[in-house]
Design a protein around this motif. Structure first.
Motif, PDB file in Angstrom:
ATOM      1  N   LEU A  75      -0.383 -10.321  -0.118  1.00 24.47           N
ATOM      2  CA  LEU A  75       0.175  -9.433   0.954  1.00 24.47           C
ATOM      3  C   LEU A  75      -0.450  -8.397   1.486  1.00 24.47           C
ATOM      4  O   LEU A  75      -1.086  -7.665   0.738  1.00 24.47           O
ATOM      5  N   ARG A  76      -0.741  -8.336   2.862  1.00 26.09           N
ATOM      6  CA  ARG A  76      -1.588  -7.107   3.297  1.00 26.09           C
ATOM      7  C   ARG A  76      -0.662  -6.443   4.216  1.00 26.09           C
ATOM      8  O   ARG A  76       0.178  -6.850   5.146  1.00 26.09           O
ATOM      9  N   LEU A  77      -0.914  -5.106   3.746  1.00 27.07           N
ATOM     10  CA  LEU A  77       0.085  -4.131   4.661  1.00 27.07           C
ATOM     11  C   LEU A  77      -0.907  -2.890   5.373  1.00 27.07           C
ATOM     12  O   LEU A  77      -1.794  -2.776   4.920  1.00 27.07           O
ATOM     13  N   ALA A  78      -0.380  -2.675   6.584  1.00 29.69           N
ATOM     14  CA  ALA A  78      -1.099  -1.858   7.561  1.00 29.69           C
ATOM     15  C   ALA A  78      -0.341  -0.806   8.076  1.00 29.69           C
ATOM     16  O   ALA A  78       0.692  -1.225   8.699  1.00 29.69           O
ATOM     17  N   ALA A  79      -0.544   0.319   8.292  1.00 26.04           N
ATOM     18  CA  ALA A  79       0.121   1.487   8.960  1.00 26.04           C
ATOM     19  C   ALA A  79      -0.598   1.955  10.101  1.00 26.04           C
ATOM     20  O   ALA A  79      -1.921   1.929  10.232  1.00 26.04           O
ATOM     21  N   PHE A  80       0.086   2.191  11.131  1.00 25.22           N
ATOM     22  CA  PHE A  80      -0.747   2.343  12.538  1.00 25.22           C
ATOM     23  C   PHE A  80       0.372   3.837  13.171  1.00 25.22           C
ATOM     24  O   PHE A  80       1.444   3.789  12.671  1.00 25.22           O
ATOM     25  N   ASP A  81      -0.497   4.650  14.007  1.00 22.13           N
ATOM     26  CA  ASP A  81       0.322   5.652  14.476  1.00 22.13           C
ATOM     27  C   ASP A  81       0.813   5.168  16.009  1.00 22.13           C
ATOM     28  O   ASP A  81       0.589   4.176  15.941  1.00 22.13           O
ATOM     29  N   ASP A  82       1.306   6.303  16.803  1.00 26.39           N
ATOM     30  CA  ASP A  82       1.854   5.976  18.069  1.00 26.39           C
ATOM     31  C   ASP A  82       0.909   5.493  18.815  1.00 26.39           C
ATOM     32  O   ASP A  82       1.091   4.568  19.558  1.00 26.39           O
ATOM     33  N   ALA A  83      -0.352   6.027  18.755  1.00 28.78           N
ATOM     34  CA  ALA A  83      -1.506   5.484  19.742  1.00 28.78           C
ATOM     35  C   ALA A  83      -2.286   3.764  19.133  1.00 28.78           C
ATOM     36  O   ALA A  83      -2.789   3.323  19.792  1.00 28.78           O
ATOM     37  N   GLY A  84      -1.560   3.264  18.018  1.00 32.00           N
ATOM     38  CA  GLY A  84      -2.228   2.055  17.479  1.00 32.00           C
ATOM     39  C   GLY A  84      -3.229   2.083  16.555  1.00 32.00           C
ATOM     40  O   GLY A  84      -4.187   1.411  16.276  1.00 32.00           O
ATOM     41  N   ARG A  85      -3.752   3.554  16.340  1.00 30.47           N
ATOM     42  CA  ARG A  85      -4.699   3.573  15.231  1.00 30.47           C
ATOM     43  C   ARG A  85      -4.376   3.276  13.858  1.00 30.47           C
ATOM     44  O   ARG A  85      -3.280   3.542  13.535  1.00 30.47           O
ATOM     45  N   VAL A  86      -5.029   2.722  13.153  1.00 31.50           N
ATOM     46  CA  VAL A  86      -5.045   2.206  11.730  1.00 31.50           C
ATOM     47  C   VAL A  86      -5.036   3.514  10.885  1.00 31.50           C
ATOM     48  O   VAL A  86      -6.077   4.249  10.826  1.00 31.50           O
ATOM     49  N   LEU A  87      -3.789   3.896  10.041  1.00 34.22           N
ATOM     50  CA  LEU A  87      -3.816   4.936   9.280  1.00 34.22           C
ATOM     51  C   LEU A  87      -4.054   4.616   7.807  1.00 34.22           C
ATOM     52  O   LEU A  87      -4.955   5.030   6.963  1.00 34.22           O
ATOM     53  N   LEU A  88      -3.859   3.386   7.315  1.00 39.49           N
ATOM     54  CA  LEU A  88      -4.158   2.645   6.052  1.00 39.49           C
ATOM     55  C   LEU A  88      -3.941   1.438   6.121  1.00 39.49           C
ATOM     56  O   LEU A  88      -2.966   0.809   6.581  1.00 39.49           O
ATOM     57  N   ARG A  89      -4.833   0.731   5.225  1.00 33.19           N
ATOM     58  CA  ARG A  89      -4.638  -0.916   4.898  1.00 33.19           C
ATOM     59  C   ARG A  89      -4.652  -1.107   3.544  1.00 33.19           C
ATOM     60  O   ARG A  89      -5.645  -0.414   2.603  1.00 33.19           O
ATOM     61  N   LYS A  90      -3.923  -1.883   2.995  1.00 35.14           N
ATOM     62  CA  LYS A  90      -3.957  -2.110   1.468  1.00 35.14           C
ATOM     63  C   LYS A  90      -3.246  -3.558   1.130  1.00 35.14           C
ATOM     64  O   LYS A  90      -2.631  -4.025   2.131  1.00 35.14           O
ATOM     65  N   SER A  91      -3.960  -4.167   0.181  1.00 34.68           N
ATOM     66  CA  SER A  91      -3.651  -5.587  -0.185  1.00 34.68           C
ATOM     67  C   SER A  91      -3.017  -5.371  -1.426  1.00 34.68           C
ATOM     68  O   SER A  91      -3.436  -4.851  -2.253  1.00 34.68           O
ATOM     69  N   TYR A  92      -1.928  -6.456  -1.867  1.00 37.88           N
ATOM     70  CA  TYR A  92      -1.533  -6.748  -3.015  1.00 37.88           C
ATOM     71  C   TYR A  92      -1.211  -8.013  -3.166  1.00 37.88           C
ATOM     72  O   TYR A  92      -1.119  -9.019  -2.341  1.00 37.88           O
ATOM     73  N   LEU A  93      -1.024  -8.725  -4.781  1.00 38.95           N
ATOM     74  CA  LEU A  93      -0.769  -9.802  -5.165  1.00 38.95           C
ATOM     75  C   LEU A  93       0.687  -9.670  -5.340  1.00 38.95           C
ATOM     76  O   LEU A  93       0.829  -8.941  -6.473  1.00 38.95           O
ATOM     77  N   VAL A  94       1.749 -10.371  -4.879  1.00 34.26           N
ATOM     78  CA  VAL A  94       2.947 -10.117  -5.066  1.00 34.26           C
ATOM     79  C   VAL A  94       3.639 -11.672  -5.705  1.00 34.26           C
ATOM     80  O   VAL A  94       4.763 -11.434  -6.127  1.00 34.26           O
ATOM     81  N   GLY A  95       2.814 -12.525  -5.739  1.00 32.02           N
ATOM     82  CA  GLY A  95       3.537 -13.776  -6.096  1.00 32.02           C
ATOM     83  C   GLY A  95       2.799 -14.276  -7.615  1.00 32.02           C
ATOM     84  O   GLY A  95       1.690 -13.801  -7.922  1.00 32.02           O
ATOM     85  N   GLY A  96       3.485 -14.884  -8.290  1.00 30.02           N
ATOM     86  CA  GLY A  96       2.873 -15.700  -9.469  1.00 30.02           C
ATOM     87  C   GLY A  96       2.868 -17.098  -9.305  1.00 30.02           C
ATOM     88  O   GLY A  96       2.689 -17.861  -8.263  1.00 30.02           O
ATOM     89  N   ALA A  97       2.603 -17.950 -10.295  1.00 31.23           N
ATOM     90  CA  ALA A  97       2.385 -19.229 -10.371  1.00 31.23           C
ATOM     91  C   ALA A  97       3.501 -19.716  -9.674  1.00 31.23           C
ATOM     92  O   ALA A  97       3.363 -20.998  -8.920  1.00 31.23           O
ATOM     93  N   ASP A  98       4.836 -19.439  -9.749  1.00 33.49           N
ATOM     94  CA  ASP A  98       6.016 -20.063  -8.972  1.00 33.49           C
ATOM     95  C   ASP A  98       5.854 -19.982  -7.423  1.00 33.49           C
ATOM     96  O   ASP A  98       6.402 -20.764  -6.720  1.00 33.49           O
ATOM     97  N   HIS A  99       5.053 -19.076  -6.869  1.00 36.50           N
ATOM     98  CA  HIS A  99       4.932 -19.007  -5.632  1.00 36.50           C
ATOM     99  C   HIS A  99       3.713 -20.018  -4.919  1.00 36.50           C
ATOM    100  O   HIS A  99       3.755 -20.391  -3.912  1.00 36.50           O
ATOM    101  N   ALA A 100       2.713 -19.967  -5.936  1.00 38.36           N
ATOM    102  CA  ALA A 100       1.481 -20.487  -5.558  1.00 38.36           C
ATOM    103  C   ALA A 100       1.409 -22.387  -5.421  1.00 38.36           C
ATOM    104  O   ALA A 100       0.601 -23.049  -5.011  1.00 38.36           O
TER     105      ALA A 100
END
Length: 113
Positions: free
Chosen positions: A87-112
């Protein structure tokens, strides 16, 4: 850096996707960016589930109690540059500038599968 989140409980209250949303909002708050976040873009690998998206949305909602941003939830295809169960999350301000990007692993073997 990708943060791995394990599934501590079967309900979505403790799901990794919900936890990812909450942690992302916390990271924005800790860096004083939460007040200027207008939009959050969430991209889930194709191996994820609809339940992951609902849980993520609940986690983001809990993390932005006063003024939730617009959330764009997207599925990434198998050929995307996101890890399986990622899962990749990105936050943007009103002008569309990237404020923060982070990636997470949210699933296990049952998802893959």
């Amino acid at each position: 850096m990708t943060e791995t989140l394990s599934d501590p409980a079967p309900s979505d209250a403790g799901s990794p996707a919900r936890l990812a949303g909450q942690r992302f909002a916390q990271a924005l708050a800790w860096t004083d960016l939460i007040a200027v976040t207008a939009r959050v873009e969430a991209t889930l690998h194709a191996a994820g589930s609809l339940e992951d998206l609902f849980a993520l949305e609940a986690g983001l909602g809990a993390g932005f109690p006063e003024r939730p941003p617009v959330c764009e939830l997207m599925w990434a295809g198998e050929a995307a540059d996101i890890e399986p169960c990622g899962l990749r999350l990105a936050a943007f301000d009103d002008a569309g500038r990237v404020l923060l990007r982070k990636s997470y692993l949210v699933g296990g073997a049952d998802h893959a599968g």
